[in-house]
Motif scaffolding. Structure first.
Motif, mmCIF file in Angstrom:
data_model
loop_
_atom_site.group_PDB
_atom_site.id
_atom_site.type_symbol
_atom_site.label_atom_id
_atom_site.label_comp_id
_atom_site.label_asym_id
_atom_site.label_seq_id
_atom_site.Cartn_x
_atom_site.Cartn_y
_atom_site.Cartn_z
ATOM 1 N N ASP A 56 0.821 -1.210 0.000
ATOM 2 C CA ASP A 56 0.000 0.000 0.000
ATOM 3 C C ASP A 56 0.855 1.260 0.000
ATOM 4 O OD1 ASP A 56 -2.445 -1.159 -0.187
ATOM 5 O OD2 ASP A 56 -3.044 -0.821 1.897
ATOM 6 N N PHE A 57 0.411 2.262 -0.712
ATOM 7 C CA PHE A 57 1.049 3.575 -0.694
ATOM 8 C C PHE A 57 0.004 4.630 -0.983
ATOM 9 C CE2 PHE A 57 1.352 2.080 -5.057
ATOM 10 C CZ PHE A 57 1.045 3.196 -5.829
ATOM 11 N N ASN A 58 0.344 5.866 -0.736
ATOM 12 C CA ASN A 58 -0.562 6.993 -0.980
ATOM 13 C C ASN A 58 -0.438 7.425 -2.435
ATOM 14 O OD1 ASN A 58 -1.544 9.848 -1.051
ATOM 15 N ND2 ASN A 58 -1.819 9.507 1.134
ATOM 16 N N SER A 59 -1.541 7.749 -3.062
ATOM 17 C CA SER A 59 -1.524 8.092 -4.486
ATOM 18 C C SER A 59 -0.662 9.315 -4.787
ATOM 19 C CB SER A 59 -2.955 8.334 -4.989
ATOM 20 O OG SER A 59 -3.562 9.417 -4.302
ATOM 21 N N VAL A 60 -0.413 10.169 -3.781
ATOM 22 C CA VAL A 60 0.415 11.360 -4.025
ATOM 23 C C VAL A 60 1.873 10.988 -4.263
ATOM 24 C CG1 VAL A 60 -1.098 12.784 -2.600
ATOM 25 C CG2 VAL A 60 0.966 11.803 -1.589
#
Length: 337
Positions: A56-60
């Motif tokens: 998982d990661f942040n779209s930014v």
């Protein structure tokens, strides 16, 4: 700005315990263009562990690359497919880490003595996905440290179809040096990496190791290399990231004054802590902010001594920032190109 068809002229290296999602989100506030890498994640952790936790990661964080540790072609291909499904922009194979732990699992720099294994693994990954598959490696390991060894390794691995080689310009000493010592003791040899580009003009050759300033980076780009990757310097002196978009990509820097940077950081820290992220997970990546400026030592001390305490929140970060007297403008003069 250097003209090159390779899109990622500047990247921040994968660093264990450092380039977490929170770190990458922090870096992304200062550069929209640099390619950011995850910490190395082993194939076993992804396949047999909590897959979502590791991927998982942040779209930014885009553009973002997942660095994998492993050697089994089937497992690497499986993880590459998962990375593509999760939305990563690139998958990178680690063939440079020198630690004993990864050596025992046939991961990291030890792979440089198994070029056909690496070739088969990369080909399996490339056959499984549409996103780019790349490799990061050293200029040699132990007594396998001649230019001919490096050239033959790259030549063999390139038969997989892999086009991008990120080269840490030090050899790895697998017996006798710690991972930290391997980042400092073996001498840098930039000329060897430059020669590699001259011998493999159809490949993208990105250089890593010891680069501290944009001027140094541009000298290497002007020598023909396709990209530069900074590790510890980008982490310990993150302010240099505020110049990346203009210098390397010819676009406007997202933040140009310290006042704007401070406002942006405070808002981000406030929102992150309100969303439930403990301050310590964010602030530990920000201790090098404004390094060398008046008050930076007080800033670092206040944060490091208090960010782990129960109830620490964004107000502590704001208080720490008030101790620094930063320069008004962040950008440095454009390096010679």
């Amino acid at each position: 700005m250097i003209s090159s068809p390779y899109p990622h002229k500047f990247s921040v290296a994968p660093m264990m315990d450092w380039t977490t999602s929170h770190c990458r989100q922090f870096h992304r506030l200062m550069t929209k263009k640099a390619l950011l890498y995850t910490e190395m994640v082993t194939t076993g952790a992804i396949i047999h562990g909590d897959t979502r936790r590791f991927l998982d990661f942040n779209s930014v964080e885009h553009p973002i690359a997942l660095q994998l540790g492993g050697h089994n072609a089937t497992d690497l291909a499986t993880c590459a497919k998962l990375a593509e499904k999760w939305g990563y922009d690139e998958v990178n194979l680690n063939a440079g880490c020198p630690s004993d732990r990864v050596q025992n699992g046939m991961i990291g720099a030890i792979l440089m003595t198994h070029s056909q294994l690496v070739t088969d693994a990369l080909k399996s990954m490339m056959d499984s996905v549409e996103i780019p598959i790349t490799i990061k490696h050293r200029i040699g390991i132990d007594d396998f440290d001649s230019y001919e060894f490096l050239r033959d390794f790259v030549g063999t691995v390139a038969e997989s179809g892999c086009k991008t080689f990120i080269v840490h310009a030090r050899k790895a000493i697998l017996h006798g040096l710690s991972p930290k010592e391997n980042r400092e003791i073996p001498p840098l040899d930039y000329d060897r990496v430059i020669q590699l580009k001259q011998d493999f003009r159809d490949l993208n050759i990105v250089i890593n190791g010891g680069i501290k300033h944009h001027t140094e980076a541009f000298e290497l780009l002007n020598a023909g290399l396709d990209g530069v990757m900074l590790g510890r310097e980008a982490y310990q002196n993150p302010l240099l990231l505020t110049d990346v978009d203009h210098h390397y990509y010819g676009t406007k820097n997202p933040i140009e004054t310290s006042e704007a940077l401070n406002d942006t950081l405070v808002q981000w820290v406030e929102q992150s802590t309100l969303d439930g992220t403990p301050l310590k997970y964010i602030a530990r990546h920000m201790l090098g902010l404004y390094s060398g400026q008046p008050g930076s030592k007080k800033y670092r001390r206040l944060l490091s001594e208090n960010m782990t305490k129960q109830g620490a929140d964004a107000s502590l970060f704001g208080e720490a920032l008030s101790m620094i007297q930063p320069p008004k403008h962040l950008a440095n003069p454009t390096p010679h190109s």
